[in-house]
Design a protein around this motif. Structure first.
Motif, short mmCIF file in Angstrom:
data_model
loop_
_atom_site.label_atom_id
_atom_site.label_comp_id
_atom_site.label_asym_id
_atom_site.label_seq_id
_atom_site.Cartn_x
_atom_site.Cartn_y
_atom_site.Cartn_z
N ASP A 32 0.84 -1.20 0.00
CA ASP A 32 0.00 0.00 0.00
C ASP A 32 0.87 1.24 0.00
O ASP A 32 1.81 1.34 0.79
N LEU A 33 0.56 2.18 -0.86
CA LEU A 33 1.18 3.50 -0.85
C LEU A 33 0.10 4.48 -1.25
O LEU A 33 -0.53 4.33 -2.31
N TYR A 34 -0.14 5.45 -0.39
CA TYR A 34 -1.23 6.39 -0.64
C TYR A 34 -0.87 7.75 -0.10
O TYR A 34 -0.32 7.87 1.00
N VAL A 35 -1.21 8.77 -0.88
CA VAL A 35 -1.09 10.16 -0.43
C VAL A 35 -2.45 10.81 -0.62
O VAL A 35 -3.04 10.74 -1.70
N ALA A 36 -2.94 11.42 0.45
CA ALA A 36 -4.23 12.10 0.41
C ALA A 36 -4.18 13.25 -0.60
O ALA A 36 -3.10 13.80 -0.85
N PRO A 37 -5.32 13.62 -1.17
CA PRO A 37 -5.33 14.72 -2.13
C PRO A 37 -4.64 15.99 -1.62
O PRO A 37 -3.94 16.66 -2.38
N SER A 38 -4.75 16.28 -0.34
CA SER A 38 -4.12 17.48 0.22
C SER A 38 -2.60 17.41 0.23
O SER A 38 -1.93 18.44 0.35
N GLY A 39 -2.04 16.21 0.07
CA GLY A 39 -0.60 16.05 0.10
C GLY A 39 0.02 15.72 -1.24
O GLY A 39 1.24 15.53 -1.34
#
Length: 175
Positions: free
Chosen positions: A103-110
């Motif tokens: 899993d690798l995820y960055v929130a839209p704000s980041g």
């Protein structure tokens, strides 16, 4: 993960995109923050989660049992905007340990802050330090942004055929 999750290394990564990003190991105190990002990841991949607490419980168990390495990316002014989760695996072909960046995820704000790149680089740094044979990952066929990042960081698309047999909810005829 063999003591890796307990390691409290903090990586400061200055990216071309701007701020000084801090990548750190998630501990039990970070479960709520990590779970919020995990839910965003599941939403991104359109996973229908029936129990709203299941992502938090899943991460809490992985962290408590030291079954995965969970990293968090902190961006000044934006907070904790990204996470990565790595599982240890074994490679029969190399007779060594391999890691799966599941899993690798960055929130839209980041996004566009370099948080994803910082997380990926920290996974690779820790894998090298642990003597791991390699890091494997998968992403959606249409996730070209992620594919561009992975290729820019040295990942190579393999030509192996990947098969998956879904056993969830299937009753075996074998009893």
């Amino acid at each position: 993960m063999s003591g890796q999750a307990a390691e409290q290394h903090v990586e400061r990564s200055t990216t071309q995109a701007g701020p000084d990003i801090v990548v750190r190991t998630a501990g039990e105190a970070d479960v709520e923050t990590a779970a919020a990002l995990f839910r965003g990841y599941l939403d991104f991949y359109e996973v229908d989660v029936q129990d709203a607490d299941a992502p938090r419980a899943f991460l809490a168990e992985r962290i408590a049992k030291d079954e995965s390495l969970v990293l968090l990316a902190d961006v000044p002014g934006a907070g904790t905007v990204g996470f990565a989760q790595v599982y240890r695996a074994f490679s029969s072909l190399t007779l060594t340990t391999a890691w799966i960046l599941n899993d690798l995820y960055v929130a839209p704000s980041g996004r566009r802050t370099g948080a994803g790149r910082a997380l990926l680089r920290e996974v690779l740094r820790r894998a090298r330090a642990a003597g791991v044979a390699g890091v494997q990952l998968e992403t959606a066929y249409d996730n070209t942004v992620a594919q561009g990042l992975y290729q820019a960081e040295g990942f190579v698309r393999e030509e192996f055929h990947v098969y998956f047999h879904d056993l969830s909810g299937v009753t075996s005829a074998e009893g």
